[in-house]
Scaffold this motif. Structure first.
Motif, PDB file in Angstrom:
ATOM      1  N   VAL A  98      47.335  45.435  77.629  1.00 55.11           N
ATOM      2  CA  VAL A  98      46.450  44.282  77.429  1.00 55.11           C
ATOM      3  C   VAL A  98      46.325  43.968  75.943  1.00 55.11           C
ATOM      4  O   VAL A  98      46.357  42.794  75.535  1.00 55.11           O
ATOM      5  N   LEU A  99      46.213  44.991  75.112  1.00 54.15           N
ATOM      6  CA  LEU A  99      46.136  44.800  73.664  1.00 54.15           C
ATOM      7  C   LEU A  99      47.375  44.089  73.137  1.00 54.15           C
ATOM      8  O   LEU A  99      47.271  43.139  72.346  1.00 54.15           O
ATOM      9  N   THR A 100      48.539  44.512  73.572  1.00 48.08           N
ATOM     10  CA  THR A 100      49.787  43.925  73.094  1.00 48.08           C
ATOM     11  C   THR A 100      49.905  42.459  73.497  1.00 48.08           C
ATOM     12  O   THR A 100      50.247  41.597  72.670  1.00 48.08           O
ATOM     13  N   VAL A 101      49.592  42.153  74.734  1.00 49.91           N
ATOM     14  CA  VAL A 101      49.685  40.769  75.206  1.00 49.91           C
ATOM     15  C   VAL A 101      48.648  39.890  74.513  1.00 49.91           C
ATOM     16  O   VAL A 101      48.968  38.791  74.052  1.00 49.91           O
ATOM     17  N   ARG A 102      47.407  40.372  74.417  1.00 52.06           N
ATOM     18  CA  ARG A 102      46.367  39.571  73.756  1.00 52.06           C
ATOM     19  C   ARG A 102      46.689  39.354  72.289  1.00 52.06           C
ATOM     20  O   ARG A 102      46.433  38.273  71.756  1.00 52.06           O
ATOM     21  N   ARG A 103      47.246  40.354  71.606  1.00 51.37           N
ATOM     22  CA  ARG A 103      47.621  40.190  70.203  1.00 51.37           C
ATOM     23  C   ARG A 103      48.658  39.074  70.063  1.00 51.37           C
ATOM     24  O   ARG A 103      48.545  38.214  69.198  1.00 51.37           O
ATOM     25  N   ARG A 104      49.661  39.084  70.943  1.00 49.61           N
ATOM     26  CA  ARG A 104      50.684  38.036  70.899  1.00 49.61           C
ATOM     27  C   ARG A 104      50.064  36.665  71.133  1.00 49.61           C
ATOM     28  O   ARG A 104      50.344  35.718  70.410  1.00 49.61           O
ATOM     29  N   TRP A 105      49.199  36.564  72.142  1.00 51.94           N
ATOM     30  CA  TRP A 105      48.567  35.280  72.425  1.00 51.94           C
ATOM     31  C   TRP A 105      47.732  34.800  71.240  1.00 51.94           C
ATOM     32  O   TRP A 105      47.795  33.626  70.867  1.00 51.94           O
ATOM     33  N   LEU A 106      46.951  35.702  70.657  1.00 57.07           N
ATOM     34  CA  LEU A 106      46.098  35.303  69.539  1.00 57.07           C
ATOM     35  C   LEU A 106      46.921  34.898  68.318  1.00 57.07           C
ATOM     36  O   LEU A 106      46.567  33.947  67.617  1.00 57.07           O
ATOM     37  N   LEU A 107      48.008  35.603  68.068  1.00 58.17           N
ATOM     38  CA  LEU A 107      48.858  35.222  66.944  1.00 58.17           C
ATOM     39  C   LEU A 107      49.561  33.892  67.206  1.00 58.17           C
ATOM     40  O   LEU A 107      49.752  33.096  66.280  1.00 58.17           O
ATOM     41  N   GLN A 108      49.923  33.620  68.467  1.00 61.36           N
ATOM     42  CA  GLN A 108      50.480  32.311  68.804  1.00 61.36           C
ATOM     43  C   GLN A 108      49.435  31.214  68.582  1.00 61.36           C
ATOM     44  O   GLN A 108      49.754  30.144  68.063  1.00 61.36           O
ATOM     45  N   ASN A 109      48.205  31.493  68.961  1.00 66.04           N
ATOM     46  CA  ASN A 109      47.128  30.533  68.728  1.00 66.04           C
ATOM     47  C   ASN A 109      46.918  30.286  67.241  1.00 66.04           C
ATOM     48  O   ASN A 109      46.712  29.146  66.813  1.00 66.04           O
ATOM     49  N   LEU A 110      46.957  31.362  66.457  1.00 65.89           N
ATOM     50  CA  LEU A 110      46.795  31.222  65.015  1.00 65.89           C
ATOM     51  C   LEU A 110      47.903  30.360  64.433  1.00 65.89           C
ATOM     52  O   LEU A 110      47.655  29.495  63.594  1.00 65.89           O
ATOM     53  N   ARG A 111      49.117  30.573  64.883  1.00 66.14           N
ATOM     54  CA  ARG A 111      50.239  29.765  64.397  1.00 66.14           C
ATOM     55  C   ARG A 111      50.073  28.300  64.781  1.00 66.14           C
ATOM     56  O   ARG A 111      50.365  27.412  63.985  1.00 66.14           O
ATOM     57  N   ALA A 112      49.586  28.040  65.992  1.00 62.96           N
ATOM     58  CA  ALA A 112      49.332  26.653  66.413  1.00 62.96           C
ATOM     59  C   ALA A 112      48.255  26.006  65.552  1.00 62.96           C
ATOM     60  O   ALA A 112      48.367  24.823  65.187  1.00 62.96           O
ATOM     61  N   ILE A 113      47.251  26.774  65.196  1.00 66.06           N
ATOM     62  CA  ILE A 113      46.194  26.250  64.318  1.00 66.06           C
ATOM     63  C   ILE A 113      46.761  25.936  62.948  1.00 66.06           C
ATOM     64  O   ILE A 113      46.461  24.885  62.354  1.00 66.06           O
ATOM     65  N   GLU A 114      47.597  26.827  62.415  1.00 70.05           N
ATOM     66  CA  GLU A 114      48.213  26.583  61.106  1.00 70.05           C
ATOM     67  C   GLU A 114      49.091  25.342  61.132  1.00 70.05           C
ATOM     68  O   GLU A 114      49.093  24.557  60.190  1.00 70.05           O
ATOM     69  N   ARG A 115      49.827  25.148  62.210  1.00 66.49           N
ATOM     70  CA  ARG A 115      50.644  23.946  62.349  1.00 66.49           C
ATOM     71  C   ARG A 115      49.792  22.700  62.410  1.00 66.49           C
ATOM     72  O   ARG A 115      50.118  21.672  61.807  1.00 66.49           O
ATOM     73  N   ALA A 116      48.692  22.765  63.166  1.00 66.79           N
ATOM     74  CA  ALA A 116      47.788  21.616  63.258  1.00 66.79           C
ATOM     75  C   ALA A 116      47.154  21.319  61.905  1.00 66.79           C
ATOM     76  O   ALA A 116      46.981  20.150  61.528  1.00 66.79           O
ATOM     77  N   ARG A 117      46.837  22.354  61.159  1.00 67.67           N
ATOM     78  CA  ARG A 117      46.253  22.165  59.819  1.00 67.67           C
ATOM     79  C   ARG A 117      47.276  21.510  58.896  1.00 67.67           C
ATOM     80  O   ARG A 117      46.941  20.633  58.101  1.00 67.67           O
TER      81      ARG A 117
END
Length: 120
Positions: A98-117
């Motif tokens: 669960v930690l590994t999957v959630r980390r990947r999802w959160l980092l993908q979200n962070l990257r999407a936020i950086e792209r939107a910024r």
């Protein structure tokens, strides 16, 4: 539960909502990610230690039973010992997954936020 929510078309991550509410920088969002993952990390690291403790506690009575020549007492205590460590290792494995999957999802979200910024 989160996997099901992510499949919805209108789903936005909690990280995205925090960014919209606070306009936090990427470093601040990374700290939020670490905080979100902290409990899973602690469980995945401490469960094997607790499994070792669960193994060691019944070993005392098992050794006493062995000294008395009580094979059934040894067997009963060994079942408890191995059950404890097995359950702890299963719990650690699930928490790590669960930690590994959630980390990947959160980092993908962070990257999407950086792209939107960057897009403005």
């Amino acid at each position: 539960m989160e996997a099901g929510q992510r499949r919805r078309a209108d789903w936005r991550s909690p990280l995205w909502r925090r960014w919209r509410a606070t306009d936090a920088a990427s470093d601040d969002l990374e700290l939020m990610i670490l905080k979100d993952l902290e409990s899973l990390r602690i469980v995945s690291r401490s469960a094997p230690v607790l499994g070792l403790v669960a193994t060691m506690i019944p070993m005392g009575p098992a050794l006493l039973a062995l000294g008395r020549g009580d094979a059934s007492g040894v067997g009963e205590n060994m079942v408890v010992a191995f059950s404890g460590v097995t359950l702890a290792l299963i719990a650690a494995s699930i928490a790590h997954y669960v930690l590994t999957v959630r980390r990947r999802w959160l980092l993908q979200n962070l990257r999407a936020i950086e792209r939107a910024r960057e897009a403005g």
